[in-house]
Design an enzyme around this catalytic site. Structure first.
Site, PDB file in Angstrom:
ATOM      1  N   ARG A 138      90.468  22.443 -17.106  1.00 15.30           N
ATOM      2  CA  ARG A 138      90.024  21.853 -18.355  1.00 15.30           C
ATOM      3  C   ARG A 138      90.264  22.866 -19.469  1.00 15.30           C
ATOM      4  O   ARG A 138      90.096  24.080 -19.283  1.00 15.30           O
ATOM      5  CB  ARG A 138      88.525  21.482 -18.305  1.00 15.30           C
ATOM      6  CG  ARG A 138      88.257  20.205 -17.540  1.00 15.30           C
ATOM      7  CD  ARG A 138      88.747  19.007 -18.331  1.00 15.30           C
ATOM      8  NE  ARG A 138      88.488  17.738 -17.695  1.00 15.30           N
ATOM      9  CZ  ARG A 138      89.334  17.091 -16.904  1.00 15.30           C
ATOM     10  NH1 ARG A 138      90.493  17.647 -16.602  1.00 15.30           N
ATOM     11  NH2 ARG A 138      89.034  15.918 -16.410  1.00 15.30           N
ATOM     12  N   ASP A 191      98.376  23.605 -19.341  1.00 11.98           N
ATOM     13  CA  ASP A 191      98.560  22.152 -19.318  1.00 11.98           C
ATOM     14  C   ASP A 191      97.399  21.430 -19.990  1.00 11.98           C
ATOM     15  O   ASP A 191      97.495  20.247 -20.268  1.00 11.98           O
ATOM     16  CB  ASP A 191      98.709  21.671 -17.873  1.00 11.98           C
ATOM     17  CG  ASP A 191      99.040  20.196 -17.772  1.00 11.98           C
ATOM     18  OD1 ASP A 191     100.069  19.784 -18.353  1.00 11.98           O
ATOM     19  OD2 ASP A 191      98.272  19.445 -17.130  1.00 11.98           O
ATOM     20  N   GLU A 197      93.088  18.494 -27.808  1.00 15.12           N
ATOM     21  CA  GLU A 197      94.298  17.774 -27.406  1.00 15.12           C
ATOM     22  C   GLU A 197      94.499  16.568 -28.304  1.00 15.12           C
ATOM     23  O   GLU A 197      93.530  15.837 -28.569  1.00 15.12           O
ATOM     24  CB  GLU A 197      94.198  17.350 -25.939  1.00 15.12           C
ATOM     25  CG  GLU A 197      94.158  18.525 -24.973  1.00 15.12           C
ATOM     26  CD  GLU A 197      94.176  18.108 -23.517  1.00 15.12           C
ATOM     27  OE1 GLU A 197      94.259  16.887 -23.226  1.00 15.12           O
ATOM     28  OE2 GLU A 197      94.114  18.992 -22.645  1.00 15.12           O
ATOM     29  N   HIS A 245      99.164  18.023 -20.873  1.00 15.05           N
ATOM     30  CA  HIS A 245      98.192  17.456 -19.930  1.00 15.05           C
ATOM     31  C   HIS A 245      98.877  16.476 -18.971  1.00 15.05           C
ATOM     32  O   HIS A 245      98.477  15.320 -18.852  1.00 15.05           O
ATOM     33  CB  HIS A 245      97.062  16.753 -20.684  1.00 15.05           C
ATOM     34  CG  HIS A 245      95.793  16.671 -19.886  1.00 15.05           C
ATOM     35  ND1 HIS A 245      94.542  16.704 -20.459  1.00 15.05           N
ATOM     36  CD2 HIS A 245      95.574  16.535 -18.550  1.00 15.05           C
ATOM     37  CE1 HIS A 245      93.623  16.602 -19.517  1.00 15.05           C
ATOM     38  NE2 HIS A 245      94.219  16.501 -18.344  1.00 15.05           N
TER      39      HIS A 245
END
Length: 342
Positions: A250, A274, A279, A298
């Site tokens: 996370r 990632d 985001e 992600h």
């Protein structure tokens, strides 16, 4: 009988009505992307597809909620309308978007999609480790410049990696890295030896003392109050300057500003990220243009067909729920994840 779709004359929801008085009511939070292969479920339930704006209306009188849009943060704001809800399933392994006090304190059972992304994320982690070791990103840059520049690359055989998070995804990562020749350890709630996948597992509370030992630090821990911000300035300072950091857990596990500083100051040799605190990653983030930083949106677990697989997991649990059988992947709401065997 076949279901019939009734348009609710809204832009964010519609429902599928099933003939029959014993049919449960299922709300599906999906936004614009409806889940595929829902036909069997639509035959057995009244299904209300909705976006965030229509969630409260869809929850009124609903028996179950399928959070297909697992990045949505709409559930807490609509929770007041959940007057009959018994079960909530989220189409992800992480449950932090729905783990708010109203749900935690309720009798609603929470399940997740544990198991869907394990191997795919493990492949991503091995891929970025090889990308770092073999200088693949640099080779691509040189190719674009039409430059022939001979270089030597690193071996991964015998390098040391620690996987922070010992759930199913962490185990898949450990197994694949071990098969590729790395020496792997883990970090989890409880220290132990002779783990079948990790060998040695260090207690998360002692992680900082062990970080200097590792060439690769892989974050895949669930987001909880204990893990939020665990990778901060102190953690990065403890890593050796040649280490690379990989985050597939996370974004909130990391204090982003501290990571940027550590990379700029040479405290780390690189990072593959990632997931991020914000985001999409803001266009002005320095992470976009830093050398030795790999950014992906992600997607480490998103293999071809993953959406269908998520629905298959939900459909299996839906059948179990209808038949009164034990559900799979029941989350311990006090922990924030599905407990694993020691």
């Amino acid at each position: 009988m076949a279901p019939r779709i009734v348009d609710n004359h809204t832009t964010d929801s519609y429902r599928v009505n099933v003939i029959g008085t014993d049919s449960p009511v299922l709300a599906v939070l999906c936004g614009d992307k409806h889940p595929p292969d829902m036909h069997s479920i639509e035959q057995a339930a009244e299904v209300r597809y909705t976006g965030a704006d229509g969630l409260a209306g869809a929850l009124a009188g609903a028996d179950a909620l399928f959070v297909y849009d697992f990045l949505s943060t709409a559930v807490p704001g609509a929770w007041h309308a959940a007057d009959r809800l018994r079960w909530l399933h989220i189409a992800s392994a992480g449950v932090d978007p729905v783990l708010f006090p109203g749900l935690v304190d309720s009798d609603v059972v929470l399940t997740n999609s544990r198991g869907v992304f394990d191997d795919s994320i493990a492949e991503y982690v091995l891929g970025v480790i090889l990308t770092f070791a073999k200088g693949i990103a640099r080779s691509l840059d040189l190719q674009r410049e039409n430059r022939w520049l001979h270089r030597e690359s690193e071996r991964i055989q015998g390098k040391r990696a620690i996987v922070v998070g010992t759930g199913p995804i962490g185990r898949s990562i450990a197994r694949l890295l071990r098969a590729a020749g790395l020496r792997v350890s883990g970090a989890g709630r409880r220290a132990r030896e002779d783990d079948p996948d990790f060998g040695t597992v260090h207690a998360s509370g002692t992680l900082a003392g062990h970080l200097p030992e590792f060439d690769y630090v892989v974050a895949v821990a669930p987001l909880t109050e204990q893990t939020k911000g665990m990778f901060d300035a102190a953690a990065f300072a403890a890593m050796k300057p040649s280490a690379r950091f990989v985050n597939v857990g996370r974004g909130e596990l990391v204090v982003t500003g501290d990571l940027v500083t550590a990379l700029r100051d040479g405290q780390l040799a690189g990072a593959a990220l990632d997931v991020f605190e914000t985001e999409p990653l803001p266009t002005d983030s320095p992470l976009w243009t830093m050398s030795e930083v790999l950014v992906s949106p992600h997607m480490s677990g998103d293999f071809v067909g993953w959406r269908n697989t998520l629905v298959e997991v939900f459909a299996d649990n839906f059948q179990r729920w209808r038949e009164g059988q034990p559900l799979r992947n029941v989350v311990d709401k006090s922990l924030g994840y599905v407990p694993s065997a020691p």
